[in-house]
Design an enzyme around this catalytic site. Sequence first.
Site, PDB file in Angstrom:
ATOM      1  N   ASN A   1       0.866  -1.179   0.000  1.00  0.00           N
ATOM      2  CA  ASN A   1       0.000   0.000   0.000  1.00  0.00           C
ATOM      3  C   ASN A   1       0.903   1.230   0.000  1.00  0.00           C
ATOM      4  O   ASN A   1       1.461   1.596   1.028  1.00  0.00           O
ATOM      5  CB  ASN A   1      -0.893  -0.030   1.240  1.00  0.00           C
ATOM      6  CG  ASN A   1      -1.910   1.099   1.250  1.00  0.00           C
ATOM      7  OD1 ASN A   1      -1.859   1.994   0.397  1.00  0.00           O
ATOM      8  ND2 ASN A   1      -2.817   1.059   2.195  1.00  0.00           N
TER       9      ASN A   1
ATOM     10  N   LYS B   1       3.420   0.811   3.053  1.00  0.00           N
ATOM     11  CA  LYS B   1       3.175  -0.293   3.994  1.00  0.00           C
ATOM     12  C   LYS B   1       3.234  -1.593   3.207  1.00  0.00           C
ATOM     13  O   LYS B   1       2.792  -1.634   2.050  1.00  0.00           O
ATOM     14  CB  LYS B   1       1.759  -0.183   4.576  1.00  0.00           C
ATOM     15  CG  LYS B   1       1.649   0.759   5.736  1.00  0.00           C
ATOM     16  CD  LYS B   1       0.276   0.590   6.385  1.00  0.00           C
ATOM     17  CE  LYS B   1      -0.455   1.907   6.356  1.00  0.00           C
ATOM     18  NZ  LYS B   1      -1.841   1.906   6.639  1.00  0.00           N
TER      19      LYS B   1
ATOM     20  N   ARG C   1      -2.344  -2.008  -3.730  1.00  0.00           N
ATOM     21  CA  ARG C   1      -3.602  -1.309  -3.557  1.00  0.00           C
ATOM     22  C   ARG C   1      -3.598  -0.078  -4.466  1.00  0.00           C
ATOM     23  O   ARG C   1      -2.661   0.715  -4.428  1.00  0.00           O
ATOM     24  CB  ARG C   1      -3.743  -0.863  -2.106  1.00  0.00           C
ATOM     25  CG  ARG C   1      -4.966  -0.033  -1.900  1.00  0.00           C
ATOM     26  CD  ARG C   1      -5.062   0.461  -0.479  1.00  0.00           C
ATOM     27  NE  ARG C   1      -6.280   1.219  -0.337  1.00  0.00           N
ATOM     28  CZ  ARG C   1      -6.362   2.408   0.244  1.00  0.00           C
ATOM     29  NH1 ARG C   1      -5.284   2.946   0.773  1.00  0.00           N
ATOM     30  NH2 ARG C   1      -7.511   3.031   0.334  1.00  0.00           N
TER      31      ARG C   1
ATOM     32  N   HIS D   1     -13.207   1.249  -0.362  1.00  0.00           N
ATOM     33  CA  HIS D   1     -13.101   0.149   0.612  1.00  0.00           C
ATOM     34  C   HIS D   1     -13.551  -1.184   0.010  1.00  0.00           C
ATOM     35  O   HIS D   1     -13.922  -2.107   0.737  1.00  0.00           O
ATOM     36  CB  HIS D   1     -13.981   0.397   1.867  1.00  0.00           C
ATOM     37  CG  HIS D   1     -13.477   1.471   2.778  1.00  0.00           C
ATOM     38  ND1 HIS D   1     -14.330   2.283   3.493  1.00  0.00           N
ATOM     39  CD2 HIS D   1     -12.230   1.854   3.113  1.00  0.00           C
ATOM     40  CE1 HIS D   1     -13.623   3.132   4.228  1.00  0.00           C
ATOM     41  NE2 HIS D   1     -12.336   2.892   4.015  1.00  0.00           N
TER      42      HIS D   1
ATOM     43  N   HIS E   1     -17.783  -0.979   7.321  1.00  0.00           N
ATOM     44  CA  HIS E   1     -16.340  -0.751   7.507  1.00  0.00           C
ATOM     45  C   HIS E   1     -16.203   0.621   8.164  1.00  0.00           C
ATOM     46  O   HIS E   1     -16.308   1.659   7.503  1.00  0.00           O
ATOM     47  CB  HIS E   1     -15.615  -0.792   6.151  1.00  0.00           C
ATOM     48  CG  HIS E   1     -14.151  -0.521   6.247  1.00  0.00           C
ATOM     49  ND1 HIS E   1     -13.189  -1.460   5.939  1.00  0.00           N
ATOM     50  CD2 HIS E   1     -13.464   0.575   6.634  1.00  0.00           C
ATOM     51  CE1 HIS E   1     -11.981  -0.950   6.130  1.00  0.00           C
ATOM     52  NE2 HIS E   1     -12.129   0.295   6.549  1.00  0.00           N
ATOM     53  N   ILE E   2     -16.018   0.616   9.478  1.00  0.00           N
ATOM     54  CA  ILE E   2     -16.014   1.881  10.216  1.00  0.00           C
ATOM     55  C   ILE E   2     -14.629   2.084  10.835  1.00  0.00           C
ATOM     56  O   ILE E   2     -14.292   1.469  11.861  1.00  0.00           O
ATOM     57  CB  ILE E   2     -17.090   1.899  11.332  1.00  0.00           C
ATOM     58  CG1 ILE E   2     -18.433   1.308  10.850  1.00  0.00           C
ATOM     59  CG2 ILE E   2     -17.266   3.317  11.873  1.00  0.00           C
ATOM     60  CD1 ILE E   2     -19.192   2.124   9.860  1.00  0.00           C
ATOM     61  N   GLY E   3     -13.823   2.914  10.195  1.00  0.00           N
ATOM     62  CA  GLY E   3     -12.510   3.264  10.740  1.00  0.00           C
ATOM     63  C   GLY E   3     -12.418   4.784  10.761  1.00  0.00           C
ATOM     64  O   GLY E   3     -13.435   5.444  10.988  1.00  0.00           O
TER      65      GLY E   3
ATOM     66  N   GLY F   1     -11.765   6.422   8.022  1.00  0.00           N
ATOM     67  CA  GLY F   1     -12.659   6.501   6.873  1.00  0.00           C
ATOM     68  C   GLY F   1     -13.730   5.454   7.117  1.00  0.00           C
ATOM     69  O   GLY F   1     -13.442   4.428   7.722  1.00  0.00           O
TER      70      GLY F   1
ATOM     71  N   ARG G   1     -13.938  13.539   8.072  1.00  0.00           N
ATOM     72  CA  ARG G   1     -14.740  13.840   6.873  1.00  0.00           C
ATOM     73  C   ARG G   1     -16.210  14.032   7.221  1.00  0.00           C
ATOM     74  O   ARG G   1     -16.752  13.307   8.047  1.00  0.00           O
ATOM     75  CB  ARG G   1     -14.617  12.701   5.848  1.00  0.00           C
ATOM     76  CG  ARG G   1     -13.285  12.683   5.149  1.00  0.00           C
ATOM     77  CD  ARG G   1     -13.200  11.522   4.170  1.00  0.00           C
ATOM     78  NE  ARG G   1     -11.928  10.842   4.362  1.00  0.00           N
ATOM     79  CZ  ARG G   1     -11.696   9.589   4.004  1.00  0.00           C
ATOM     80  NH1 ARG G   1     -12.641   8.873   3.438  1.00  0.00           N
ATOM     81  NH2 ARG G   1     -10.520   9.058   4.210  1.00  0.00           N
TER      82      ARG G   1
ATOM     83  N   LEU H   1     -12.158   8.248  17.757  1.00  0.00           N
ATOM     84  CA  LEU H   1     -13.412   7.886  18.418  1.00  0.00           C
ATOM     85  C   LEU H   1     -13.245   7.610  19.911  1.00  0.00           C
ATOM     86  O   LEU H   1     -14.149   7.858  20.696  1.00  0.00           O
ATOM     87  CB  LEU H   1     -14.040   6.675  17.728  1.00  0.00           C
ATOM     88  CG  LEU H   1     -15.425   6.432  18.283  1.00  0.00           C
ATOM     89  CD1 LEU H   1     -16.473   7.113  17.447  1.00  0.00           C
ATOM     90  CD2 LEU H   1     -15.714   4.984  18.460  1.00  0.00           C
TER      91      LEU H   1
ATOM     92  N   VAL I   1     -12.996   1.141  14.337  1.00  0.00           N
ATOM     93  CA  VAL I   1     -14.151   1.404  15.194  1.00  0.00           C
ATOM     94  C   VAL I   1     -15.091   0.202  15.224  1.00  0.00           C
ATOM     95  O   VAL I   1     -15.516  -0.255  16.297  1.00  0.00           O
ATOM     96  CB  VAL I   1     -14.916   2.659  14.708  1.00  0.00           C
ATOM     97  CG1 VAL I   1     -16.207   2.841  15.492  1.00  0.00           C
ATOM     98  CG2 VAL I   1     -14.036   3.895  14.801  1.00  0.00           C
TER      99      VAL I   1
ATOM    100  N   GLU J   1     -14.574  -2.906  14.805  1.00  0.00           N
ATOM    101  CA  GLU J   1     -14.074  -4.068  15.556  1.00  0.00           C
ATOM    102  C   GLU J   1     -13.941  -3.784  17.045  1.00  0.00           C
ATOM    103  O   GLU J   1     -13.962  -4.707  17.852  1.00  0.00           O
ATOM    104  CB  GLU J   1     -12.694  -4.488  15.002  1.00  0.00           C
ATOM    105  CG  GLU J   1     -12.775  -5.099  13.614  1.00  0.00           C
ATOM    106  CD  GLU J   1     -11.406  -5.235  12.955  1.00  0.00           C
ATOM    107  OE1 GLU J   1     -10.429  -5.519  13.663  1.00  0.00           O
ATOM    108  OE2 GLU J   1     -11.323  -5.038  11.729  1.00  0.00           O
TER     109      GLU J   1
ATOM    110  N   GLU K   1      -7.364  -6.467   4.470  1.00  0.00           N
ATOM    111  CA  GLU K   1      -7.252  -6.095   3.064  1.00  0.00           C
ATOM    112  C   GLU K   1      -5.986  -6.672   2.440  1.00  0.00           C
ATOM    113  O   GLU K   1      -5.956  -7.008   1.265  1.00  0.00           O
ATOM    114  CB  GLU K   1      -7.270  -4.560   2.942  1.00  0.00           C
ATOM    115  CG  GLU K   1      -8.655  -3.997   3.243  1.00  0.00           C
ATOM    116  CD  GLU K   1      -8.667  -2.526   3.617  1.00  0.00           C
ATOM    117  OE1 GLU K   1      -8.217  -2.198   4.739  1.00  0.00           O
ATOM    118  OE2 GLU K   1      -9.124  -1.706   2.809  1.00  0.00           O
TER     119      GLU K   1
END
Length: 401
Positions: free
Chosen positions: A8, A15, A90, A179, A207-209, A211, A240, A283, A331, A333, A386
């Site tokens: 990525n 990464k 990616r 995503h 998918h809550i991170g 983003g 965002r 969060l 978030v 998880e 991912e």
Amino acid sequence: MQKIMAVNAGSSSLKFQLFEMPSETVLAKGLIERIGLKDSVISIKTKEGKKHEQTLDLADHDQAVKMILEFLISLDVVKSLDEITGTGHRVVHGGETFASSALVTEEVLKEIDKLAAFAPLHNKANATGIRSFQEAIPTATTVAVFDTAFHQTMPETSFLYSIPFRYYKEHGIRKYGFHGTSHNYISKETATFMKQDVKDLRIISCHIGNGASICAIKDGKSLDTSMGFTPLEGLTMGTRSGNLDPAVVPYLMEKENLTAAEVIDVFNKQSGLLGISELSSDLRDVTTAAQEGVHQSELALSIFIKRIKETIGAYAVEMGGVDAIVFTAGVGENSAVVRSGAIEGLGFMGVELDEALNQSNENRDSARSISTDASKVQVLIIPTDEEVEIARDVVTVQNEK
Ligand code: ADP
């Protein structure tokens, strides 16, 4: 057995994870930050727990990639580079050109460059990463894995905006969704967990991170998703804004003396949890402050949760019901507060959360159900991966070659 690298590449970071396939064992993973700046930092960790961290000056991605590969050899992860038979990259935007992962050819690279019109910073950095690896390991199969590809199955009724049709035809303005690699992975893992064919399931993947996006998955395909032309649309996120009336843009331009690009920058970087709470985009910070009764943090958390809930509702209606609601990413998880808030009141849809399971920290690294036995809809937590999905796609493309 073979070794596959999932990559990525960002504009100043890179990464990677090196997998042994098909066992999907992570042999090493690492991160380089501050590429092209003074004091680049490289950190690598191997399966055996060997760690290497070093600060050095890396002028560009080519140097960064060479350095990673040298370290992998010196840490004994690989003996020679040709052991790495494939690299998967990616790529943020695949437009309407790529509905699945692609073997990288000169033509594909040109197309990725062209699609940089939609995601300037990302696609350019992704393409740079690809070129650097191609140069460093010319024998490896190179595969591009697009964030948008999974959503190419969306029907026109999901992806078109209600604006003049010619803007879609002439400028490609439509919902692309992001995503996709994560939502695709989640759909397959959900089917495995539920011991059912993915084609028989209606899944809402949350998918809550930092983003955040939600995807409605029917017949194993993306039917709708909350992110749009860019990753700004949809839910409230860390920084965002998600959805808002576009008429706010010219109004703010005038009131705050900003350009359109500056307003969008505010919506991307100073909004969401951070904007409402005026405290943090994280969060955890917002939840702690909300629990202490800090009003703007309470509001930020409530709005964040409300958007997730209304999207779950919309997608359940769109699919004519739902079999599984899945939470994933930082978030999704980890935050029991967000999960229970998003599910609260959905009893009328047959969704019943087991609060003790929701709060439990057991089996955190594996897929698990947090709904009651009586619940008609399974509520699941599935850690996203991912990188594994990228490595799997490399193997698939290699087999098709
Ligand atoms: P990204 O979109 O950058 O990949 P992640 O998926 O890593 O983001 O998610 C980052 C978010 O996850 C942050 O807002 C962070 O607060 C949240 N998070 C991480 N751990 C926890 C936790 N234990 N409880 C609540 N939220 C958490």
